[in-house]
Design a protein around this motif. Structure first.
Motif, PDB file in Angstrom:
ATOM      1  N   ILE A 280      -8.196  -6.307  11.782  1.00  0.00           N
ATOM      2  CA  ILE A 280      -8.062  -6.765   9.670  1.00  0.00           C
ATOM      3  C   ILE A 280      -8.323  -5.619   8.746  1.00  0.00           C
ATOM      4  O   ILE A 280      -7.088  -5.696   7.747  1.00  0.00           O
ATOM      5  CB  ILE A 280      -8.992  -7.935   9.483  1.00  0.00           C
ATOM      6  N   THR A 281      -8.204  -4.491   9.855  1.00  0.00           N
ATOM      7  CA  THR A 281      -8.477  -3.268   9.793  1.00  0.00           C
ATOM      8  C   THR A 281      -7.429  -2.845   9.095  1.00  0.00           C
ATOM      9  O   THR A 281      -6.900  -1.360   8.541  1.00  0.00           O
ATOM     10  CB  THR A 281      -9.261  -1.931  10.096  1.00  0.00           C
ATOM     11  N   HIS A 282      -5.940  -2.826  10.065  1.00  0.00           N
ATOM     12  CA  HIS A 282      -5.072  -2.108  10.184  1.00  0.00           C
ATOM     13  C   HIS A 282      -4.149  -2.946   8.858  1.00  0.00           C
ATOM     14  O   HIS A 282      -4.427  -4.376   8.245  1.00  0.00           O
ATOM     15  CB  HIS A 282      -4.701  -2.075  11.418  1.00  0.00           C
ATOM     16  N   PRO A 283      -3.389  -2.095   8.267  1.00  0.00           N
ATOM     17  CA  PRO A 283      -2.283  -3.094   6.831  1.00  0.00           C
ATOM     18  C   PRO A 283      -1.732  -4.356   7.397  1.00  0.00           C
ATOM     19  O   PRO A 283      -1.540  -4.964   7.197  1.00  0.00           O
ATOM     20  CB  PRO A 283      -1.442  -2.208   5.908  1.00  0.00           C
ATOM     21  N   ASP A 284      -0.856  -4.036   8.973  1.00  0.00           N
ATOM     22  CA  ASP A 284       0.092  -4.802   9.586  1.00  0.00           C
ATOM     23  C   ASP A 284      -1.090  -6.773  10.128  1.00  0.00           C
ATOM     24  O   ASP A 284      -0.405  -7.309   9.768  1.00  0.00           O
ATOM     25  CB  ASP A 284       0.644  -4.333  10.317  1.00  0.00           C
ATOM     26  N   GLY A 285      -1.809  -5.400  11.055  1.00  0.00           N
ATOM     27  CA  GLY A 285      -3.677  -6.962  10.635  1.00  0.00           C
ATOM     28  C   GLY A 285      -3.474  -7.381   9.708  1.00  0.00           C
ATOM     29  O   GLY A 285      -3.348  -8.365  10.209  1.00  0.00           O
TER      30      GLY A 285
ATOM     31  N   LEU B  36     -13.882  -5.315   7.122  1.00  0.00           N
ATOM     32  CA  LEU B  36     -12.631  -5.739   5.296  1.00  0.00           C
ATOM     33  C   LEU B  36     -11.404  -5.290   5.775  1.00  0.00           C
ATOM     34  O   LEU B  36     -11.655  -4.464   6.178  1.00  0.00           O
ATOM     35  CB  LEU B  36     -14.175  -4.608   4.354  1.00  0.00           C
ATOM     36  N   SER B  37     -10.630  -5.661   5.287  1.00  0.00           N
ATOM     37  CA  SER B  37      -9.214  -4.784   4.812  1.00  0.00           C
ATOM     38  C   SER B  37      -8.853  -3.906   4.232  1.00  0.00           C
ATOM     39  O   SER B  37      -9.832  -3.917   3.241  1.00  0.00           O
ATOM     40  CB  SER B  37      -8.247  -6.783   5.156  1.00  0.00           C
ATOM     41  N   PRO B  38      -7.564  -3.594   4.137  1.00  0.00           N
ATOM     42  CA  PRO B  38      -7.511  -1.937   3.365  1.00  0.00           C
ATOM     43  C   PRO B  38      -7.079  -3.121   1.663  1.00  0.00           C
ATOM     44  O   PRO B  38      -7.922  -2.494   0.779  1.00  0.00           O
ATOM     45  CB  PRO B  38      -6.190  -2.057   4.119  1.00  0.00           C
ATOM     46  N   HIS B  39      -7.207  -3.903   1.733  1.00  0.00           N
ATOM     47  CA  HIS B  39      -7.297  -4.254   0.418  1.00  0.00           C
ATOM     48  C   HIS B  39      -8.352  -5.367   0.300  1.00  0.00           C
ATOM     49  O   HIS B  39      -8.156  -5.807  -1.154  1.00  0.00           O
ATOM     50  CB  HIS B  39      -5.872  -5.357  -0.311  1.00  0.00           C
ATOM     51  N   GLY B  40      -9.268  -5.285   0.715  1.00  0.00           N
ATOM     52  CA  GLY B  40     -10.846  -6.575   0.130  1.00  0.00           C
ATOM     53  C   GLY B  40     -10.664  -7.328   1.276  1.00  0.00           C
ATOM     54  O   GLY B  40     -11.590  -8.141   0.487  1.00  0.00           O
ATOM     55  N   LEU B  41     -10.076  -8.438   1.631  1.00  0.00           N
ATOM     56  CA  LEU B  41     -10.804  -9.438   2.380  1.00  0.00           C
ATOM     57  C   LEU B  41     -11.175  -9.471   3.445  1.00  0.00           C
ATOM     58  O   LEU B  41     -11.069  -8.502   4.320  1.00  0.00           O
ATOM     59  CB  LEU B  41      -8.825  -9.866   2.592  1.00  0.00           C
TER      60      LEU B  41
ATOM     61  N   ILE C 261       0.891  -1.145   0.110  1.00  0.00           N
ATOM     62  CA  ILE C 261       0.397   0.344   0.186  1.00  0.00           C
ATOM     63  C   ILE C 261       0.949   1.490   0.109  1.00  0.00           C
ATOM     64  O   ILE C 261       1.675   1.408   0.840  1.00  0.00           O
ATOM     65  CB  ILE C 261      -0.749  -0.069   1.201  1.00  0.00           C
ATOM     66  N   ASN C 262       1.266   1.781  -1.338  1.00  0.00           N
ATOM     67  CA  ASN C 262       1.815   3.169  -1.325  1.00  0.00           C
ATOM     68  C   ASN C 262       1.241   4.295  -0.148  1.00  0.00           C
ATOM     69  O   ASN C 262       1.936   5.195   0.330  1.00  0.00           O
ATOM     70  CB  ASN C 262       2.096   4.066  -2.241  1.00  0.00           C
ATOM     71  N   ARG C 263      -0.221   4.410  -0.735  1.00  0.00           N
ATOM     72  CA  ARG C 263      -0.960   5.898  -0.270  1.00  0.00           C
ATOM     73  C   ARG C 263      -2.282   5.204   0.314  1.00  0.00           C
ATOM     74  O   ARG C 263      -2.697   4.684  -0.006  1.00  0.00           O
ATOM     75  CB  ARG C 263      -0.912   6.629  -1.021  1.00  0.00           C
TER      76      ARG C 263
END
Ligand SMILES: [Zn+2]
Length: 305
Positions: free
Chosen positions: A272-277, A141-146, A24-26
């Motif tokens: 799951i909402t945090h990129p590291d999570g 949902l996760s940042p990438h949509g999982l 995730i760049n931004r």
């Protein structure tokens, strides 16, 4: 050109399990989306439709990933909102009041507590594992949509594998991507006369919290019976990943924890909402170690620790 013509949906294709997720760049968190809004459509005015950003709804929040710097427009549930992308996440996301929740007593629940299974062999113990959400109910949902429902099922299956290896009888409330009504989940434990019930979820922040600012693990329980089980599991989970902040055992009046006689708890394995999570949840190497920790916690509780 109408605004509708500018809109485009973006689908994120997930790599094979265990592979690294696209970077995730931004990332930009915009204000809260109304509850029940599920289809998010996004368009970047800066890039027109050539490179639309990806928006995922994380419970109450919409997270926008890989947007272009400058002015962007997203449509959430038919409401058009524009935002400007800054290099750093905004300091003042829009906060909303938490909705009021109402609770009802489970009609089939007895008032007598089941005797603790201390001294019983694993073969004599029935564990009901509940992978949260499923079917049209995707959860967070996760940042990438999982969707959370998938992360829950993956972890629940890993826990089942651990428990079965140790000899326990395990019943799952769902084994695939099907919808299970909320009250049918604890009912499964009553029907099986289970010794314990564990619901597995991944967390998302409330309306007033920026999802990029929170990541932790916790286990929820309703009464002292469930609390002892929750504590045993939480201690082991915290030891399995000391880098993940631990909120410990929390009280919650959830349908799946509110079982007067069957020790019950609900695990929030991570945010799951945090990129590291999200990355941790997707990590196929890490997952069995978390599952083993949950099974260890169940074994500790059975042993009366
Ligand atoms: Zn959930």
């Amino acid at each position: 050109m109408t605004f509708a013509a500018l809109l485009a949906t973006v689908t994120i294709v997930f790599p094979p399990e265990g592979a690294k997720l696209p970077a995730i760049n931004r990332s930009y968190v915009m204000g809260a989306a109304e509850d029940g809004e599920s289809s998010l459509v996004v368009s970047s005015l800066t890039s027109r439709v050539s490179s639309p950003a990806f928006v995922s709804r994380t419970g109450a929040w919409a997270t926008v990933v890989d947007v272009k710097p400058g002015t962007n427009v997203v449509e959430i549930g038919g409401v058009r909102r524009s935002f400007t992308v800054a290099p750093i996440a905004p300091a003042n996301p829009i906060a909303r009041a938490e909705p009021k929740k109402t609770y009802t007593k489970l009609p089939y629940a007895a008032d007598q507590a089941k005797p603790h299974p201390k001294g019983k062999k694993p073969e004599e113990i029935t564990v009901v594992l509940d992978a949260g959400h499923g079917g049209h109910d995707g959860g967070a949902l996760s940042p990438h949509g999982l969707p959370e429902k998938d992360a829950n099922l993956r972890l629940a299956k890993a826990v089942r594998a651990e428990l079965v290896k140790r000899g326990y009888k395990v019943i799952m409330t769902r084994e695939d991507d099907t919808f299970v009504a909320l009250y049918d989940r604890p009912k499964a434990a009553h029907r099986a006369n289970a010794d314990l019930f564990v619901s597995i979820h991944h967390n998302a922040p409330g309306y007033a919290t920026n999802p990029l600012a929170v990541r932790s693990q916790s286990v929820y329980a309703w009464n002292p019976l469930g609390e002892r089980l929750a504590k045993a599991i939480n201690v082991r989970m915290a030891a399995a990943d000391p880098s993940l902040p631990n909120e410990g055992v929390l009280h919650a009046n959830f349908a799946v924890t509110r079982n007067p006689e069957i020790p019950s708890c609900l695990i929030e394995a991570d945010y799951i909402t945090h990129p590291d999570g999200e990355a941790a949840t997707w990590d196929a190497v890490r997952r069995p170690s978390i599952a083993a920790a949950i099974a260890d916690g169940i074994a500790d509780w059975v042993a009366g620790k």
